[in-house]
Design a protein around this motif. Sequence first.
Motif, PDB file in Angstrom:
ATOM      1  N   SER A  95       0.822  -1.216   0.000  1.00  0.00           N
ATOM      2  CA  SER A  95       0.000   0.000   0.000  1.00  0.00           C
ATOM      3  C   SER A  95       0.854   1.264   0.000  1.00  0.00           C
ATOM      4  CB  SER A  95      -0.942   0.007   1.206  1.00  0.00           C
ATOM      5  OG  SER A  95      -0.202  -0.048   2.424  1.00  0.00           O
ATOM      6  N   ALA A  96       2.090   1.161   0.526  1.00  0.00           N
ATOM      7  CA  ALA A  96       2.989   2.313   0.516  1.00  0.00           C
ATOM      8  C   ALA A  96       3.397   2.681  -0.903  1.00  0.00           C
ATOM      9  CB  ALA A  96       4.226   2.015   1.355  1.00  0.00           C
ATOM     10  N   TYR A  97       3.326   1.722  -1.809  1.00  0.00           N
ATOM     11  CA  TYR A  97       3.650   1.961  -3.218  1.00  0.00           C
ATOM     12  C   TYR A  97       2.391   2.222  -4.036  1.00  0.00           C
ATOM     13  CZ  TYR A  97       8.378   0.423  -2.176  1.00  0.00           C
ATOM     14  OH  TYR A  97       9.640   0.330  -1.659  1.00  0.00           O
ATOM     15  N   THR A  98       1.317   1.519  -3.688  1.00  0.00           N
ATOM     16  CA  THR A  98       0.068   1.710  -4.424  1.00  0.00           C
ATOM     17  C   THR A  98      -0.440   3.143  -4.276  1.00  0.00           C
ATOM     18  OG1 THR A  98      -0.562  -0.605  -4.111  1.00  0.00           O
ATOM     19  CG2 THR A  98      -2.320   0.943  -4.637  1.00  0.00           C
ATOM     20  N   GLY A  99      -0.449   3.639  -3.037  1.00  0.00           N
ATOM     21  CA  GLY A  99      -1.012   4.952  -2.757  1.00  0.00           C
ATOM     22  C   GLY A  99      -0.451   6.066  -3.619  1.00  0.00           C
ATOM     23  N   PRO A 100       0.881   6.288  -3.601  1.00  0.00           N
ATOM     24  CA  PRO A 100       1.425   7.394  -4.391  1.00  0.00           C
ATOM     25  C   PRO A 100       1.147   7.262  -5.884  1.00  0.00           C
ATOM     26  CG  PRO A 100       3.031   6.630  -2.780  1.00  0.00           C
ATOM     27  CD  PRO A 100       1.906   5.641  -2.759  1.00  0.00           C
ATOM     28  N   PHE A 101       1.179   6.026  -6.399  1.00  0.00           N
ATOM     29  CA  PHE A 101       1.078   5.851  -7.850  1.00  0.00           C
ATOM     30  C   PHE A 101      -0.357   5.728  -8.341  1.00  0.00           C
ATOM     31  CE2 PHE A 101       5.525   5.214  -7.127  1.00  0.00           C
ATOM     32  CZ  PHE A 101       6.094   5.846  -8.230  1.00  0.00           C
ATOM     33  N   THR A 102      -1.327   5.915  -7.436  1.00  0.00           N
ATOM     34  CA  THR A 102      -2.689   6.133  -7.919  1.00  0.00           C
ATOM     35  C   THR A 102      -2.783   7.512  -8.579  1.00  0.00           C
ATOM     36  OG1 THR A 102      -3.363   6.941  -5.732  1.00  0.00           O
ATOM     37  CG2 THR A 102      -3.782   4.612  -6.223  1.00  0.00           C
ATOM     38  N   ASN A 103      -1.815   8.369  -8.254  1.00  0.00           N
ATOM     39  CA  ASN A 103      -1.660   9.633  -8.980  1.00  0.00           C
ATOM     40  C   ASN A 103      -1.116   9.289 -10.367  1.00  0.00           C
ATOM     41  OD1 ASN A 103      -0.817  12.029 -10.146  1.00  0.00           O
ATOM     42  ND2 ASN A 103       0.288  12.755  -8.345  1.00  0.00           N
ATOM     43  N   ARG A 104      -1.931   9.433 -11.374  1.00  0.00           N
ATOM     44  CA  ARG A 104      -1.570   8.977 -12.718  1.00  0.00           C
ATOM     45  C   ARG A 104      -0.384   9.732 -13.313  1.00  0.00           C
ATOM     46  NH1 ARG A 104      -7.270   7.729 -15.871  1.00  0.00           N
ATOM     47  NH2 ARG A 104      -8.111   6.264 -14.338  1.00  0.00           N
ATOM     48  N   ARG A 105      -0.083  10.894 -12.751  1.00  0.00           N
ATOM     49  CA  ARG A 105       1.006  11.690 -13.305  1.00  0.00           C
ATOM     50  C   ARG A 105       2.352  11.381 -12.660  1.00  0.00           C
ATOM     51  NH1 ARG A 105      -1.734  17.765 -13.525  1.00  0.00           N
ATOM     52  NH2 ARG A 105      -3.472  17.238 -14.959  1.00  0.00           N
ATOM     53  N   LEU A 106       2.367  10.662 -11.546  1.00  0.00           N
ATOM     54  CA  LEU A 106       3.588  10.535 -10.762  1.00  0.00           C
ATOM     55  C   LEU A 106       4.702   9.831 -11.526  1.00  0.00           C
ATOM     56  CD1 LEU A 106       5.061  11.078  -8.145  1.00  0.00           C
ATOM     57  CD2 LEU A 106       4.123   8.950  -7.221  1.00  0.00           C
ATOM     58  N   PHE A 107       4.394   8.721 -12.181  1.00  0.00           N
ATOM     59  CA  PHE A 107       5.444   7.991 -12.889  1.00  0.00           C
ATOM     60  C   PHE A 107       6.045   8.867 -13.991  1.00  0.00           C
ATOM     61  CE2 PHE A 107       6.887   4.731 -16.037  1.00  0.00           C
ATOM     62  CZ  PHE A 107       7.877   4.165 -15.250  1.00  0.00           C
ATOM     63  N   GLY A 112      10.417  12.307 -15.942  1.00  0.00           N
ATOM     64  CA  GLY A 112      10.764  13.631 -16.443  1.00  0.00           C
ATOM     65  C   GLY A 112      11.818  14.320 -15.592  1.00  0.00           C
ATOM     66  N   GLU A 113      11.682  14.231 -14.270  1.00  0.00           N
ATOM     67  CA  GLU A 113      12.670  14.854 -13.389  1.00  0.00           C
ATOM     68  C   GLU A 113      14.036  14.200 -13.567  1.00  0.00           C
ATOM     69  OE1 GLU A 113      13.672  15.380  -8.627  1.00  0.00           O
ATOM     70  OE2 GLU A 113      11.604  14.974  -9.236  1.00  0.00           O
ATOM     71  N   SER A 114      14.054  12.880 -13.686  1.00  0.00           N
ATOM     72  CA  SER A 114      15.322  12.165 -13.878  1.00  0.00           C
ATOM     73  C   SER A 114      15.981  12.582 -15.190  1.00  0.00           C
ATOM     74  CB  SER A 114      15.072  10.654 -13.870  1.00  0.00           C
ATOM     75  OG  SER A 114      14.524  10.245 -12.633  1.00  0.00           O
ATOM     76  N   LEU A 115      15.184  12.717 -16.228  1.00  0.00           N
ATOM     77  CA  LEU A 115      15.714  13.126 -17.533  1.00  0.00           C
ATOM     78  C   LEU A 115      16.315  14.524 -17.462  1.00  0.00           C
ATOM     79  CD1 LEU A 115      15.900  12.083 -20.469  1.00  0.00           C
ATOM     80  CD2 LEU A 115      13.729  13.237 -20.907  1.00  0.00           C
ATOM     81  N   ASN A 116      15.637  15.443 -16.787  1.00  0.00           N
ATOM     82  CA  ASN A 116      16.144  16.807 -16.674  1.00  0.00           C
ATOM     83  C   ASN A 116      17.443  16.865 -15.885  1.00  0.00           C
ATOM     84  OD1 ASN A 116      14.097  17.997 -18.183  1.00  0.00           O
ATOM     85  ND2 ASN A 116      12.756  18.272 -16.394  1.00  0.00           N
ATOM     86  N   LYS A 117      17.565  16.023 -14.867  1.00  0.00           N
ATOM     87  CA  LYS A 117      18.812  15.975 -14.090  1.00  0.00           C
ATOM     88  C   LYS A 117      19.978  15.534 -14.970  1.00  0.00           C
ATOM     89  CE  LYS A 117      17.585  17.036  -9.806  1.00  0.00           C
ATOM     90  NZ  LYS A 117      18.250  18.075  -8.985  1.00  0.00           N
ATOM     91  N   LEU A 118      19.743  14.543 -15.825  1.00  0.00           N
ATOM     92  CA  LEU A 118      20.809  14.071 -16.708  1.00  0.00           C
ATOM     93  C   LEU A 118      21.157  15.121 -17.762  1.00  0.00           C
ATOM     94  CD1 LEU A 118      19.766  10.344 -17.266  1.00  0.00           C
ATOM     95  CD2 LEU A 118      21.548  11.224 -15.756  1.00  0.00           C
ATOM     96  N   ARG A 119      20.155  15.794 -18.292  1.00  0.00           N
ATOM     97  CA  ARG A 119      20.407  16.838 -19.301  1.00  0.00           C
ATOM     98  C   ARG A 119      21.281  17.958 -18.760  1.00  0.00           C
ATOM     99  NH1 ARG A 119      14.178  17.469 -21.587  1.00  0.00           N
ATOM    100  NH2 ARG A 119      14.238  15.748 -23.112  1.00  0.00           N
ATOM    101  N   ALA A 120      21.236  18.159 -17.449  1.00  0.00           N
ATOM    102  CA  ALA A 120      22.019  19.232 -16.832  1.00  0.00           C
ATOM    103  C   ALA A 120      23.481  18.855 -16.635  1.00  0.00           C
ATOM    104  CB  ALA A 120      21.403  19.621 -15.488  1.00  0.00           C
ATOM    105  N   LEU A 121      23.824  17.577 -16.824  1.00  0.00           N
ATOM    106  CA  LEU A 121      25.199  17.127 -16.665  1.00  0.00           C
ATOM    107  C   LEU A 121      25.992  17.388 -17.937  1.00  0.00           C
ATOM    108  CD1 LEU A 121      24.573  13.692 -14.889  1.00  0.00           C
ATOM    109  CD2 LEU A 121      25.123  15.890 -13.822  1.00  0.00           C
TER     110      LEU A 121
END
Length: 311
Positions: A95-107, A112-121
């Motif tokens: 449930s600790a994983y189910t709860g946050p990812f019921t937000n359809r935008r989270l994944f 997207g955040e990970s991609l932006n971090k790499l682009r900054a390198l």
Amino acid sequence: MVRPTVARCLAYAAFALVLAPAADARAQLPAATGRQIALSQPAWKLFVPDDYQDRGGVADLLVHFHGDPQTVWNNAAYARLNAVVLTVNYSGLSSAYTGPFTNRRLFGSLLGESLNKLRALDDFSDNLEWDRVGVSSFSAGYGAVREILKQSGYRDQIDGVLAADSLYASTASDGTPLDSQMADYKTYATLAQQGAKTLLFSHSRVLTHTYENTAETGDELLAHLGVAASPVDRDGLGDLRFYREAQSGGFRLWGAEGADGDAHLAHLRYMGEFLRELPLAKVPEPSALMLALPGLAMAAMRRRRRIAEVR
């Protein structure tokens, strides 16, 4: 759904690896080194291995849910994945994983955040894009994956899924896994069988009594695909020992011996056994010449010394 005594046993065992790498796993797996990049949530960790080979404007990504990051990195190195690794660890059961990812935008936000971090390198392209995306989970991490697979857009984006002893379900009135909790894994399994995706599924024999364990959900996937597992008797990586296997198209199942917490943890400790089957880029194996170079260099040095001594 969860019987407290069983849940606590699995939770304590899982958190032992969430908090600290297993010593025996380190003894048999390469110790991965690389850059750790901070993200907006402490539960998220982005890792670029030192042996990562640049592919220009694209990169492969492995997203893993639940488990000690160093253990995941080591296993990714064993599998020779030429991929950036993103680990997600929340405190609690599924449930600790189910709860946050019921937000359809989270994944999507996470990617997207990970991609932006790499682009900054400096050593990654400013226009970097994800090429192939693999998702893996251990134990309770399936709670996130189940929610993610409900979205057709994410199913299209994800090239391969690994469930490492990591899919449980409530029991339906007919004694089988509740279909509403299996439906999206079945959809992805069908796509894998057709060759469009890859679904890798490993299970132990740990009993759960009041809900369906991974062996039973594995049986449900096999029945859905119309595939029968074949008996085997072989060792895998580390402590893994397999008693059955099945494959159809891009779907593959491994059934492993063991019905205790340590047997469960083996699917994380040695997940490199399965990660190497994900359709992600691989670091090329060293050529015979490259392997021979250290020995050739040493021989040349000794020869020069002998010549100098004669002179």
